[in-house]
Design an enzyme around this catalytic site. Structure first.
Site, PDB file in Angstrom:
ATOM      1  N   THR A 403       0.814  -1.212   0.000  1.00 59.34           N
ATOM      2  CA  THR A 403       0.000   0.000   0.000  1.00 59.34           C
ATOM      3  C   THR A 403       0.855   1.272   0.000  1.00 59.34           C
ATOM      4  O   THR A 403       2.065   1.227   0.122  1.00 59.34           O
ATOM      5  CB  THR A 403      -0.985  -0.030   1.203  1.00 59.34           C
ATOM      6  OG1 THR A 403      -1.656  -1.300   1.207  1.00 59.34           O
ATOM      7  CG2 THR A 403      -2.036   1.055   1.146  1.00 59.34           C
ATOM      8  N   THR A 421      -3.837   1.178  -2.876  1.00 59.16           N
ATOM      9  CA  THR A 421      -3.222  -0.141  -2.715  1.00 59.16           C
ATOM     10  C   THR A 421      -3.517  -1.080  -3.882  1.00 59.16           C
ATOM     11  O   THR A 421      -4.492  -0.873  -4.623  1.00 59.16           O
ATOM     12  CB  THR A 421      -3.739  -0.789  -1.411  1.00 59.16           C
ATOM     13  OG1 THR A 421      -3.011  -1.987  -1.136  1.00 59.16           O
ATOM     14  CG2 THR A 421      -5.215  -1.120  -1.500  1.00 59.16           C
ATOM     15  N   GLY A 489       0.622  -0.529   5.478  1.00 66.71           N
ATOM     16  CA  GLY A 489       1.059  -1.452   6.522  1.00 66.71           C
ATOM     17  C   GLY A 489       0.098  -2.566   6.866  1.00 66.71           C
ATOM     18  O   GLY A 489       0.153  -3.091   7.982  1.00 66.71           O
ATOM     19  N   GLY A 490      -0.812  -2.946   5.959  1.00 65.16           N
ATOM     20  CA  GLY A 490      -1.754  -4.017   6.284  1.00 65.16           C
ATOM     21  C   GLY A 490      -2.612  -3.639   7.479  1.00 65.16           C
ATOM     22  O   GLY A 490      -2.936  -2.473   7.696  1.00 65.16           O
TER      23      GLY A 490
END
Length: 582
Positions: A403, A421, A489-490
């Site tokens: 992302t 993303t 960062g998920g």
């Protein structure tokens, strides 16, 4: 003009020679995973406008638009077009995005949902074999994981609403870099080398990233004429050219012709639409923390974390206090418990959005934090809801880091926060004929449909948008924006954004200090502390409190702008981003 991380040299070179500027940017850019959180660079300051983005060339493209009098929306289009070329592993035309926009004329905060959708032929068991969930990367690589992209239409919709420059002009720099070449950055080279095996599974992807079977290397010049052609087409004909015609046909052929074929169709592309949704705003310390509602879990979970912390004097404790981080860690665990049960695409499942950030509900739940030790276990709460009682099973879907994030404030005071993303690094590993990677966004759905007969809210359904942790945020105070923030960062995005807001609002840090402050993130019980930083010094105290502690790299990509008498910008030293302002 000011530019983050001592990159004034890069800016001057950008004005004289893009090629030399790229080489300079590459020379100073940190590699992914490096721990530079101890840096104490001063924030960028500016009087009129500012842009912060994940690559110097992308930020410079946005800066040039703002310098010409373009709006924040105009600059975003230019930044995103370049990011899709120079940082293709993170975002691009083949992905999706969430956008939060403050309109200085009306005072309104608007959110646009450009999240990918599941194809109409998708079924709840899309990622199951013999009734059991597939392995994550078994599902990711190939066409099965590809959702209908939303980014091109989001770019156009934002420009239609808030742009004031000619649409075609916004793609000039990206086209020039695609056709004339750009220098491969350290981060891109490192990520290609580390993912070479998966990238080699697609002939077109391998030909671009692994020419002759060898990964592209730092400092080499890379061209992408196919991407340049795609941008020329979109610049001339608008986003419709992406969703119908040759570009769309190439996407569908790539997805359906993959070794693991997907079910995306021309009908899915032609039916796609960007959705305007109500902003989710949660109170904190006299401000409103505003962001994207479902299908994003970002604003709700950030809002819950901060709401749970509202009764506690974090300012008095300070950033070096283990007890402050105990409160932050357990508040995050409580919020993630609610996230796992209740949050999904609200067009498909009822979500108790207002109840999840209701101050009374959060104050009652915050009583769980009044102690000296870590909570032994956490469970979802029962937020107030104006529908019948819900019964959902807890979700355990995987969301891995990648992302990119863009923060912009223009000369008229408009502010934009957009997280963009293609999901996992390099997405599905499929490159469309148009020179861009396709997302693997469908793997953000739960691979399971039920637990013990109870349905999971975030299961796959045709046309549904998978839950996301992206948390583009604008902090409002007295009707005006005071902070524009977001990160990749998920699922750790939520913790990165919450930490940065706390560091700035509670601990009085400037935006660069807040961005660089070492990370401590707790989502599901294990406390991740950023390896190689002062955060590791809290490990013993947190362990004594009852946490399981794990030191690891926590490679965020925060880009932040504080709005006051001047603009102050911060870019994450863990990546290659910069902030530029005048």
């Amino acid at each position: 003009m000011r530019i983050q991380l001592g990159q004034s040299l890069i800016l001057s070179l950008l004005l004289a020679s893009p090629a030399l500027a790229q080489q300079a940017a590459d020379a100073v850019a940190p590699e992914a995973g490096s721990s530079l959180a101890v840096e104490t660079n001063a924030p960028v300051t500016a009087n009129d406008w500012m842009v912060a983005a994940a690559n110097p060339l992308a930020a410079a493209a946005g800066a040039n638009i703002l310098r010409q009098g373009g709006s924040a929306a105009d600059a975003m289009v230019a930044v995103q077009a370049v990011l899709g070329l120079v940082e293709p592993q993170s975002s691009g035309l083949g992905g999706g995005a969430f956008l939060v926009y403050y309109d200085a004329t009306t005072g309104a905060v608007t959110t646009l949902d450009g999240r990918e959708t599941a194809p109409m032929a998708a079924t709840p068991t899309l990622f199951q074999k013999d009734g059991e969930p597939m392995g994550f990367f078994d599902a990711v690589v190939g066409g099965l994981s590809v959702g209908t992209p939303g980014t091109p239409m989001l770019m156009e919709e934002a420009h239609r609403r808030w742009g004031n420059m000619n649409w075609r002009s916004l793609f000039t720099e990206a086209i020039g870099h695609a056709e004339g070449g750009f220098t491969v950055s350290p981060r891109l080279a490192m990520l290609v080398a580390s993912d070479a095996e998966r990238l080699s599974t697609s002939e077109a992807t391998a030909a671009y990233f692994l020419p002759g079977g060898t990964p592209i290397t730092e400092g080499t010049t890379l061209t992408n004429p196919a991407y340049g052609t795609t941008l020329r087409t979109i610049a001339a004909e608008g986003a419709d050219a992406f969703y119908d015609g040759e570009i769309a046909e190439g996407i569908v052929a790539t997805v359906r012709g993959a070794a693991q074929p997907g079910v995306l169709s021309m009908d899915d592309l032609q039916a796609y639409d960007v959705v305007q949704r109500d902003a989710v705003c949660a109170p904190y310390r006299g401000a409103e923390i505003c962001g994207m509602g479902p299908p994003s879990s970002g604003a709700l979970t950030v809002g819950q974390i901060l709401g749970l912390l509202e009764p506690f004097d974090l300012a008095a404790m300070g950033p070096d206090s283990a007890d402050a981080w105990r409160l932050i860690g357990d508040a995050s665990r409580l919020a993630f418990a609610d996230r796992g049960r209740y949050m999904a695409d609200s067009d498909f499942v009822p979500v108790p959005t207002a109840g999840l950030v209701d101050p009374v509900y959060l104050a009652e739940r915050a009583e769980l934090l009044r102690g000296d030790d870590a909570l032994p276990e956490v469970a979802p709460g029962t937020p107030p809801f104006d529908h019948a009682a819900l019964t959902w099973a807890d979700d355990a879907s995987i969301e891995l880091p990648s992302t990119s994030h863009i923060s912009i404030v223009d000369a008229d005071g408009n502010a934009l926060s957009m997280t963009t993303t293609i999901e996992n690094g390099f997405g599905s590993r499929l490159m469309a004929p148009g020179g861009f990677l396709l997302n693997n966004e469908l793997t953000d759905f739960s691979f399971r449909t039920h637990v013990d007969g109870v349905p999971i809210a975030n299961r796959v359904e045709p046309g549904k948008r998978p839950r996301s942790s992206m948390a583009p945020t604008i902090v409002m105070q007295d009707g005006d924006p005071v902070l524009v923030v977001g990160s990749p960062g998920g699922s750790r995005i939520i913790g990165y954004v919450a930490k940065t807001i706390i560091a700035h609002m509670d601990w009085g840090m400037d935006v660069q200090e807040a961005v660089a402050l070492p990370h401590l993130v707790n989502r599901f019980g294990t406390y991740d502390v950023e390896a190689g930083t002062s955060a590791e010094g809290l490990s013993a105290a947190l362990t004594e409190m009852g946490f399981e502690v794990n030191a690891r790299d926590l490679t965020s990509g925060l880009h932040v702008i504080a709005v006051g008498e001047t603009l102050q910008g911060g870019a994450d030293p863990r990546r290659e981003g910069v902030a530029i302002g005048e």
